[in-house]
Design a protein around this motif. Sequence first.
Motif, PDB file in Angstrom:
ATOM      1  N   SER A 145       8.778  60.942  48.843  1.00  0.00           N
ATOM      2  CA  SER A 145       9.926  60.025  48.855  1.00  0.00           C
ATOM      3  C   SER A 145       9.519  58.556  48.709  1.00  0.00           C
ATOM      4  O   SER A 145       8.645  58.060  49.425  1.00  0.00           O
ATOM      5  N   TYR A 146      10.191  57.873  47.793  1.00  0.00           N
ATOM      6  CA  TYR A 146       9.983  56.421  47.671  1.00  0.00           C
ATOM      7  C   TYR A 146      10.486  55.696  48.912  1.00  0.00           C
ATOM      8  O   TYR A 146       9.919  54.685  49.320  1.00  0.00           O
ATOM      9  N   ASN A 147      11.565  56.208  49.479  1.00  0.00           N
ATOM     10  CA  ASN A 147      12.086  55.572  50.698  1.00  0.00           C
ATOM     11  C   ASN A 147      11.065  55.655  51.824  1.00  0.00           C
ATOM     12  O   ASN A 147      10.882  54.696  52.581  1.00  0.00           O
ATOM     13  N   PRO A 170      18.012  56.466  50.353  1.00  0.00           N
ATOM     14  CA  PRO A 170      18.451  56.558  48.955  1.00  0.00           C
ATOM     15  C   PRO A 170      19.973  56.658  48.906  1.00  0.00           C
ATOM     16  O   PRO A 170      20.641  56.724  49.952  1.00  0.00           O
ATOM     17  N   GLU A 171      20.482  56.661  47.708  1.00  0.00           N
ATOM     18  CA  GLU A 171      21.915  56.897  47.481  1.00  0.00           C
ATOM     19  C   GLU A 171      22.055  58.280  46.872  1.00  0.00           C
ATOM     20  O   GLU A 171      21.338  58.609  45.919  1.00  0.00           O
ATOM     21  N   TYR A 172      22.929  59.079  47.447  1.00  0.00           N
ATOM     22  CA  TYR A 172      23.237  60.386  46.858  1.00  0.00           C
ATOM     23  C   TYR A 172      24.703  60.373  46.433  1.00  0.00           C
ATOM     24  O   TYR A 172      25.591  60.239  47.269  1.00  0.00           O
ATOM     25  N   ASN A 173      24.907  60.513  45.132  1.00  0.00           N
ATOM     26  CA  ASN A 173      26.284  60.567  44.612  1.00  0.00           C
ATOM     27  C   ASN A 173      27.137  59.416  45.126  1.00  0.00           C
ATOM     28  O   ASN A 173      28.239  59.603  45.648  1.00  0.00           O
ATOM     29  N   ARG A 174      26.545  58.222  44.994  1.00  0.00           N
ATOM     30  CA  ARG A 174      27.205  56.954  45.334  1.00  0.00           C
ATOM     31  C   ARG A 174      27.541  56.819  46.818  1.00  0.00           C
ATOM     32  O   ARG A 174      28.357  55.990  47.206  1.00  0.00           O
ATOM     33  N   SER A 199      15.566  60.389  53.133  1.00  0.00           N
ATOM     34  CA  SER A 199      15.078  61.391  52.187  1.00  0.00           C
ATOM     35  C   SER A 199      14.042  62.247  52.901  1.00  0.00           C
ATOM     36  O   SER A 199      13.167  61.717  53.584  1.00  0.00           O
ATOM     37  N   SER A 233      16.341  53.017  45.499  1.00  0.00           N
ATOM     38  CA  SER A 233      16.791  53.987  44.509  1.00  0.00           C
ATOM     39  C   SER A 233      15.990  53.864  43.221  1.00  0.00           C
ATOM     40  O   SER A 233      15.455  52.801  42.905  1.00  0.00           O
ATOM     41  N   GLN A 234      15.959  54.958  42.477  1.00  0.00           N
ATOM     42  CA  GLN A 234      15.372  54.876  41.142  1.00  0.00           C
ATOM     43  C   GLN A 234      16.382  54.261  40.171  1.00  0.00           C
ATOM     44  O   GLN A 234      16.022  53.830  39.091  1.00  0.00           O
ATOM     45  N   GLY A 235      17.632  54.229  40.570  1.00  0.00           N
ATOM     46  CA  GLY A 235      18.690  53.704  39.704  1.00  0.00           C
ATOM     47  C   GLY A 235      18.719  52.183  39.688  1.00  0.00           C
ATOM     48  O   GLY A 235      18.030  51.514  40.470  1.00  0.00           O
ATOM     49  N   ARG A 281      12.081  64.302  51.190  1.00  0.00           N
ATOM     50  CA  ARG A 281      11.104  64.617  50.142  1.00  0.00           C
ATOM     51  C   ARG A 281       9.718  64.119  50.534  1.00  0.00           C
ATOM     52  O   ARG A 281       9.557  62.987  50.987  1.00  0.00           O
TER      53      ARG A 281
HETATM   54  C1  LIG Z   1      21.693  64.823  45.115  1.00  0.00           C
HETATM   55  C2  LIG Z   1      21.225  63.535  44.511  1.00  0.00           C
HETATM   56  C3  LIG Z   1      22.140  62.563  44.190  1.00  0.00           C
HETATM   57  C4  LIG Z   1      21.714  61.328  43.678  1.00  0.00           C
HETATM   58  N1  LIG Z   1      22.646  60.345  43.460  1.00  0.00           N
HETATM   59  C5  LIG Z   1      22.228  59.111  43.142  1.00  0.00           C
HETATM   60  C6  LIG Z   1      23.151  58.022  43.125  1.00  0.00           C
HETATM   61  O1  LIG Z   1      24.326  58.150  43.370  1.00  0.00           O
HETATM   62  N2  LIG Z   1      22.661  56.792  42.833  1.00  0.00           N
HETATM   63  C7  LIG Z   1      21.320  56.569  42.579  1.00  0.00           C
HETATM   64  O2  LIG Z   1      20.940  55.424  42.333  1.00  0.00           O
HETATM   65  N3  LIG Z   1      20.446  57.573  42.592  1.00  0.00           N
HETATM   66  C8  LIG Z   1      20.851  58.834  42.887  1.00  0.00           C
HETATM   67  N4  LIG Z   1      19.941  59.859  42.958  1.00  0.00           N
HETATM   68  C9  LIG Z   1      18.551  59.610  42.569  1.00  0.00           C
HETATM   69  C10 LIG Z   1      17.754  59.014  43.710  1.00  0.00           C
HETATM   70  O3  LIG Z   1      17.886  57.612  43.705  1.00  0.00           O
HETATM   71  C11 LIG Z   1      16.275  59.350  43.555  1.00  0.00           C
HETATM   72  O4  LIG Z   1      16.126  60.743  43.552  1.00  0.00           O
HETATM   73  C12 LIG Z   1      15.436  58.708  44.631  1.00  0.00           C
HETATM   74  O5  LIG Z   1      14.105  58.774  44.249  1.00  0.00           O
HETATM   75  C13 LIG Z   1      15.650  59.401  45.960  1.00  0.00           C
HETATM   76  O6  LIG Z   1      14.920  58.781  46.956  1.00  0.00           O
HETATM   77  P1  LIG Z   1      13.506  59.331  47.439  1.00  0.00           P
HETATM   78  O7  LIG Z   1      12.498  59.023  46.360  1.00  0.00           O
HETATM   79  O8  LIG Z   1      13.237  58.549  48.686  1.00  0.00           O
HETATM   80  O9  LIG Z   1      13.632  60.808  47.684  1.00  0.00           O
HETATM   81  C14 LIG Z   1      20.345  61.100  43.446  1.00  0.00           C
HETATM   82  C15 LIG Z   1      19.423  62.102  43.756  1.00  0.00           C
HETATM   83  C16 LIG Z   1      19.847  63.292  44.281  1.00  0.00           C
HETATM   84  C17 LIG Z   1      18.821  64.337  44.653  1.00  0.00           C
END
Ligand SMILES: Cc1cc2nc3c(=O)[nH]c(=O)nc-3n(C[C@H](O)[C@H](O)[C@H](O)COP(=O)(O)O)c2cc1C
Length: 182
Positions: free
Chosen positions: A16-18, A77-81, A11, A114-116, A13
Amino acid sequence: MSKTIAVLVGSLRKDSYNLKVAKILQQIAPSSLSLKIIQIGDLPLYNEDIDTDTPPASYSRFRKEVAACDGVLFITPEYNRSVPAVIKNAIDVGSRPYGHSVWAKKPTAIMSVSQGAIGGFGANHALRQSLVFLDMPTMQQPEAYIGGIAASFDDKGNLADKTKAFLQTFINSYADWVNKLA
Ligand SMILES: Cc1cc2nc3c(=O)[nH]c(=O)nc-3n(C[C@H](O)[C@H](O)[C@H](O)COP(=O)(O)O)c2cc1C
């Protein structure tokens, strides 16, 4: 002497949490490891046309820094799985020129944050697919899918004890993995 580990954070950002987790791992890692966060946000999208005898300075800097390390730790992080583009791009940059990959044989581990609720499982495993091809021996256990990360930090930025304890277990196991292989 401690082994230097290239840490790639998926990430860019500022908050960023990561990145926060990567910094905590830096602090709690056993003394046999020295964790170095390597910049990947300045790497132009990989394009063979610009990867000539005089590649972009950032490509050369990145390859040199990773090559000098004894292992690799991905915190993503995970972006769109799946795995964020910045991580995949860094992997592609480091894998070339053909025959000069910086990745082969380096003991590796992955933590997805992840936040998820499912802790970036999709990203964690999508990343493993590339690491097989790149011949990076990747720690299997403990698996590290850190979900609900926002709630794990209090207002003062302290990480919950339970999560921190798991981070300690993870980094200790990785130190053992590196000591076996590097
Ligand atoms: C483009 C995009 C796609 C994302 N897709 C997912 C996902 O597939 N699964 C998930 O758990 N979180 C997803 N997230 C949310 C991230 O887990 C969350 O933004 C996280 O805080 C990102 O890590 P960071 O804090 O290090 O930036 C997505 C965020 C973004 C910006």
